[in-house]
Design an enzyme around this catalytic site. Structure first.
Site, PDB file in Angstrom:
ATOM      1  N   LEU A   1       1.803  -0.387  -4.498  1.00 34.91           N
ATOM      2  CA  LEU A   1       3.176   0.087  -4.309  1.00 34.91           C
ATOM      3  C   LEU A   1       3.711  -0.291  -2.941  1.00 34.91           C
ATOM      4  O   LEU A   1       4.894  -0.625  -2.795  1.00 34.91           O
ATOM      5  CB  LEU A   1       3.223   1.610  -4.463  1.00 34.91           C
TER       6      LEU A   1
ATOM      7  N   GLY B   1       0.030   1.525   4.056  1.00 34.95           N
ATOM      8  CA  GLY B   1      -0.640   0.965   2.881  1.00 34.95           C
ATOM      9  C   GLY B   1       0.131  -0.190   2.288  1.00 34.95           C
ATOM     10  O   GLY B   1       0.187  -0.348   1.065  1.00 34.95           O
TER      11      GLY B   1
ATOM     12  N   ASN C   1      -0.409  -3.387   2.271  1.00 37.37           N
ATOM     13  CA  ASN C   1      -1.113  -4.629   1.937  1.00 37.37           C
ATOM     14  C   ASN C   1      -1.381  -4.798   0.441  1.00 37.37           C
ATOM     15  O   ASN C   1      -1.796  -5.856  -0.002  1.00 37.37           O
ATOM     16  CB  ASN C   1      -2.436  -4.722   2.692  1.00 37.37           C
ATOM     17  N   SER C   2      -1.125  -3.739  -0.365  1.00 41.91           N
ATOM     18  CA  SER C   2      -1.391  -3.864  -1.798  1.00 41.91           C
ATOM     19  C   SER C   2      -0.561  -2.855  -2.572  1.00 41.91           C
ATOM     20  O   SER C   2       0.045  -1.936  -2.001  1.00 41.91           O
ATOM     21  CB  SER C   2      -2.883  -3.645  -2.102  1.00 41.91           C
TER      22      SER C   2
ATOM     23  N   TYR D   1      -7.743  15.764  -4.715  1.00 45.33           N
ATOM     24  CA  TYR D   1      -6.655  14.780  -4.801  1.00 45.33           C
ATOM     25  C   TYR D   1      -5.336  15.470  -5.157  1.00 45.33           C
ATOM     26  O   TYR D   1      -4.298  15.223  -4.525  1.00 45.33           O
ATOM     27  CB  TYR D   1      -6.984  13.716  -5.843  1.00 45.33           C
TER      28      TYR D   1
END
Length: 308
Positions: A25, A20, A22-23, A173
């Protein structure tokens, strides 16, 4: 004195893989590690967004930046990514299990798992276990698994891990985030018992402004949630601040396997990195072992189905 990215030791010669990246954190973690000399592999579901992130980071990078197309919701993609790392580098020093999805309507991964459990936990479980051989023997190799404050509200529903009987997107979640920290602790215990050179740590960002919140609101279509996020917005810190706990876990010489880091202010919502409490369920050895065994079984079944 507050720990910042300026405190990161020289990372020259080290290879880091960030999911992850690309954006949010992940992007901020990649920025910090790359500027301190690490070769960073940006593991992203979208190659296009990964290349855009690479172009943004390249001017300040002190070493290599590569994009690896990897979809955690597709275990075949995870296995292919691990093979690529073996062929391309044959070694790995830092693994940041950072990517995640938050609060979508019930969906399934390519392998038929509930999306949040499948992506946030099982995808990272499969990736980590596949990459550990590349990390073994490396000096101060570390796996950092990113959880969230939702872990404290989570419950591992072993009788319904895929939410087939009842789906509540926030319960799912929270379960996935509890699974993250539970996995991180069990991994550390197993590594230590095997005399491994690899350490496993966990971190959470507190309230950090990333693309997860707007994506969650958009997927729900809830006006109430949209209003709630707007009202809460002043409480959120930047993604750069939110990334500090995972960067501390990944690089601080004093950070140790089995520890969990988060923000040091406002009950763990904001601030610089410090050691924070772990959800009680994750401290239970029986729960940790059961999650590991179930995860191993599910990942193995998906691999067998792929081969059939």
């Amino acid at each position: 004195m507050t720990w910042t990215t300026a405190s990161i030791p020289d990372q020259s010669g080290r290879i880091a893989l960030i999911t992850g990246a690309n954006s949010g954190l992940g992007l901020e973690s990649a920025r910090a590690l790359a500027s301190h000399g690490a070769t960073v592999v940006l593991a992203c579901r979208s190659r296009r967004r990964g290349e855009e992130a690479r172009a943004e980071l390249l001017p300040a990078a002190a070493a290599g930046l590569e994009v690896l197309e990897l979809d955690l919701a597709d275990l075949a993609s995870v296995r292919a990514g691990a093979r690529w790392m073996q062929e391309q580098y044959g070694r790995l020093d830092l693994l940041l299990n950072n990517a995640g999805v938050m609060g979508p309507p019930r969906q399934l991964t390519r392998d038929g798992f509930e999306l949040q459990f499948g992506t946030n936990h099982l995808g990272h479980f499969a990736l980590t276990t596949a990459l550990l051989p590349l990390m073994e023997g490396r000096a101060d190799a570390r796996v950092v698994t990113v959880t969230s404050g939702a872990q404290y509200f989570g419950k591992l529903a072993f009788d319904d891990l895929q939410s087939e009987r009842r789906y509540d997107r926030w319960a799912a979640y929270s379960q996935s985030k509890l699974a993250n920290v539970t996995f991180a602790l069990e991994l550390q215990q197993r590594l230590a018992a095997a005399g491994s050179t690899v350490s496993s740590l966990a971190a959470h960002p507190g309230l950090a402004r990333t693309n997860l919140q707007p994506a969650s609101v958009a997927s729900s279509g809830s006006r109430f949630e949209s209003l709630a996020y707007r009202l809460m917005d002043p409480l959120f810190q930047s993604a750069a601040m939110g990334a500090l706990p995972q960067l501390y876990a990944a690089t601080a010489p004093e950070a140790r396997g089995g520890e969990h880091y988060g923000p040091d202010q406002w009950g763990g919502m904001r601030g610089g990195p410090t050691q924070v409490r772990i959800a009680p369920a994750a401290l239970d050895p029986q729960i940790r072992q059961r999650l590991w065994e179930v995860s191993e079984q599910l990942v193995g079944q998906a691999a067998q189905a792929e081969a059939a």
